[in-house]
Design an enzyme around this catalytic site. Sequence first.
Site, mmCIF file in Angstrom:
data_model
loop_
_atom_site.group_PDB
_atom_site.id
_atom_site.type_symbol
_atom_site.label_atom_id
_atom_site.label_comp_id
_atom_site.label_asym_id
_atom_site.label_seq_id
_atom_site.Cartn_x
_atom_site.Cartn_y
_atom_site.Cartn_z
ATOM 1 C CE LYS A 22 -1.707 1.945 3.494
ATOM 2 N NZ LYS A 22 -1.500 3.078 4.214
ATOM 3 C CG ASN A 23 2.530 2.316 3.653
ATOM 4 O OD1 ASN A 23 0.947 2.781 2.630
ATOM 5 N ND2 ASN A 23 2.460 2.019 4.414
ATOM 6 N NE ARG A 93 -0.926 11.803 7.159
ATOM 7 C CZ ARG A 93 -0.533 12.942 7.828
ATOM 8 N NH1 ARG A 93 -1.475 13.860 7.898
ATOM 9 N NH2 ARG A 93 0.489 13.666 7.622
ATOM 10 C CB CYS A 117 -5.054 10.155 10.913
ATOM 11 S SG CYS A 117 -3.341 9.818 11.509
ATOM 12 N NE ARG A 122 0.406 10.282 10.164
ATOM 13 C CZ ARG A 122 0.357 9.215 9.385
ATOM 14 N NH1 ARG A 122 -1.346 8.883 9.176
ATOM 15 N NH2 ARG A 122 0.236 9.007 8.275
ATOM 16 N N PRO A 123 2.211 16.867 11.070
ATOM 17 C CG PRO A 123 4.040 17.960 12.120
ATOM 18 C CD PRO A 123 3.533 16.963 11.710
ATOM 19 C CB ILE A 124 3.164 18.215 5.568
ATOM 20 C CG1 ILE A 124 2.034 19.439 5.218
ATOM 21 C CG2 ILE A 124 2.245 16.976 5.513
ATOM 22 C CD1 ILE A 124 0.982 19.891 3.849
ATOM 23 C CG ASP A 125 7.220 20.525 9.639
ATOM 24 O OD1 ASP A 125 6.968 19.589 9.932
ATOM 25 O OD2 ASP A 125 8.779 20.456 10.166
ATOM 26 C CG ASP A 305 2.562 1.194 9.386
ATOM 27 O OD1 ASP A 305 3.206 1.593 8.318
ATOM 28 O OD2 ASP A 305 2.436 1.954 9.886
ATOM 29 N NE ARG A 397 -7.262 5.253 4.095
ATOM 30 C CZ ARG A 397 -6.431 5.225 5.479
ATOM 31 N NH1 ARG A 397 -6.355 5.069 6.553
ATOM 32 N NH2 ARG A 397 -5.122 5.591 5.262
HETATM 33 C C1 EPZ Z 1 4.152 6.747 6.061
HETATM 34 O O1 EPZ Z 1 3.838 7.827 6.843
HETATM 35 C C2 EPZ Z 1 2.899 5.904 6.677
HETATM 36 N N1 EPZ Z 1 1.987 5.476 5.495
HETATM 37 C C3 EPZ Z 1 2.624 4.973 7.194
HETATM 38 O O2 EPZ Z 1 1.949 4.441 7.395
HETATM 39 C C4 EPZ Z 1 3.628 4.719 8.261
HETATM 40 O O3 EPZ Z 1 3.696 4.694 9.528
HETATM 41 C C5 EPZ Z 1 4.894 5.573 8.462
HETATM 42 O O4 EPZ Z 1 5.067 6.784 7.188
HETATM 43 C C6 EPZ Z 1 5.867 5.806 9.398
HETATM 44 O O5 EPZ Z 1 6.636 4.806 8.614
HETATM 45 C C7 EPZ Z 1 2.163 6.359 4.515
HETATM 46 O O6 EPZ Z 1 3.305 5.947 3.715
HETATM 47 C C8 EPZ Z 1 1.098 6.673 3.459
HETATM 48 P P1 EPZ Z 1 6.268 9.928 8.549
HETATM 49 P P2 EPZ Z 1 3.979 8.946 6.758
HETATM 50 O O7 EPZ Z 1 6.176 11.582 7.446
HETATM 51 O O8 EPZ Z 1 4.972 9.283 5.563
HETATM 52 C C9 EPZ Z 1 6.926 14.042 11.631
HETATM 53 C C10 EPZ Z 1 -0.097 3.311 7.829
HETATM 54 O O9 EPZ Z 1 -0.824 2.080 8.346
HETATM 55 N N2 EPZ Z 1 5.879 14.785 10.681
HETATM 56 O O10 EPZ Z 1 7.044 9.369 8.104
HETATM 57 O O11 EPZ Z 1 3.003 10.462 7.131
HETATM 58 C C11 EPZ Z 1 5.757 12.579 11.952
HETATM 59 O O12 EPZ Z 1 4.534 13.370 12.717
HETATM 60 C C12 EPZ Z 1 1.041 4.168 7.339
HETATM 61 O O13 EPZ Z 1 0.509 2.284 6.651
HETATM 62 C C13 EPZ Z 1 7.227 15.836 10.990
HETATM 63 O O14 EPZ Z 1 7.053 16.196 11.888
HETATM 64 O O15 EPZ Z 1 4.778 9.260 7.894
HETATM 65 C C14 EPZ Z 1 6.295 11.030 12.623
HETATM 66 O O16 EPZ Z 1 6.125 11.886 13.902
HETATM 67 C C15 EPZ Z 1 0.349 4.834 9.156
HETATM 68 N N3 EPZ Z 1 7.074 16.736 10.080
HETATM 69 C C16 EPZ Z 1 7.047 10.998 11.937
HETATM 70 O O17 EPZ Z 1 7.712 12.074 11.444
HETATM 71 C C17 EPZ Z 1 6.446 16.326 8.263
HETATM 72 O O18 EPZ Z 1 6.615 17.071 7.767
HETATM 73 C C18 EPZ Z 1 7.776 10.024 10.745
HETATM 74 O O19 EPZ Z 1 6.759 10.418 9.810
HETATM 75 C C19 EPZ Z 1 6.634 14.900 8.090
HETATM 76 C C20 EPZ Z 1 6.609 14.235 9.381
#
Ligand code: EPZ
Length: 428
Positions: A22-23, A93, A117, A122-125, A305, A397
Amino acid sequence: MDTIVINGGKQLIGKVRISGAKNAAVAILPAALASTEKVCLNNLPDINDIRTLVAILEDLGIGIRRRGRHALELNPAKLRSYAPSYDLVKKMRASYYFMGSLLARCGRAEVPVPGGCDLGPRPIDQHLKGFAALGVEIEQEHGLIKLFAKKMRGAHIYLDVVSVGATINLMIAAVTAEGRTVLENAAKEPEIVDVANFLNAMGASIRGAGTDVIRIDGVSRLGRVEHAIIPDRIEAGTFMLAAAATGGEVVVDEVIPKHLEAVSAKLREMGVTVDAQPERITVCREDKLLPSDLKTFPYPGFPTDLQPLAVALLTAAEGVSIVTENVFDGRFRHVDELKRMGAQIKVEGRTAVVEGGTPLSAAPVTATDLRAGAALVVAGLMARGETILSDAEHIYRGYEQFEEKLRGLGASIRRTRGRGSVLSRKTI
Ligand code: EPZ
């Protein structure tokens, strides 16, 4: 709301074929927009997130032809908009990948601010910081993120946080930027490597995916590609942990064992037999389960996950286990539901102390996200009696034919769609 009913206490025995990741797929489908020629995708998982992305792509004008349940042929040349549908995008997302792919294709994108969620904020900064470094102008208004760049220029970007999404989004955007982009402190997940392989197959120039430094040299155009999605390591890990939880023997087939090394190692620590062959892993638990401390980390660490499923499993261990969630702030929503089934778990900040040895008892529970939902299904498989899981649509999903695959392993599980509680009413 969908409901799943599980009659637990049975061992899982047999072989299960694992679907495409999926990811990886939720990034590769938007990334197809970077090309103007035919894109053929195979081994796609048949899940709701993919159906949502197909609807978004069709709404953007992309021609899509289904080639069976797990394959699509896309014609990105027909792109007619850089603003994906608000109603569809709000459903998931991962729609933030349309920012990177539309910037790579046409230099502009208007995408709704992605919702939070049940994993906490879950910021995107980091995504936005990287786009700005590439020369993208960004403004936010009316719930939309508007991005524009006359011409993106390669940049040296150091990610403050190891982020899968930011790494992939910036890698996609940079494929047509002028010059070289370097992503430092990049995430190393296998899904990132799959996206890089897909982009390189269409003509991009990406090196270092899978390490913490990724180099992207911009190219002027991207061509046709045929690509098969890698197997889903999280789905595979879900069935491996489920087999350990029920005390059965399960073969997860068509997987890449290397992607599951942290999961296999942790199961072996718990006293579970794990036999890894080139494309399959056999998990078997005959003796009692040993307690084990577990910490989630970005790849190659134990995946966040699978943390909810590991917590459910550890309730059956003979002793106390400490589970530490290092990736997300709020990823223990499943604990309250497990406690309704009699689990002895205490959460303090990012740590859950799981006191095993008390068998779970069937109860009505609610899924809060897809992995918590899967964990509650596993808990239902462990508990004697009938567990009723509400809000089960979260599961669909990300898991293809979840209850069919479990039934194929001997589980007594059924799904009821839509409203209408199956709770037995106690009338007087
Ligand atoms: C991906 O989410 C996966 N989703 C998530 O799987 C997975 O849990 C996660 O990576 C961690 O491995 C998809 O790939 C669609 P991150 P993502 O950016 O990319 C912080 C599932 O169940 N962060 O790696 O959104 C964030 O808050 C889902 O399949 C910032 O601070 O996760 C988190 O604490 C759930 N700023 C950490 O980084 C940002 O701009 C890791 O998040 C981005 C992230």
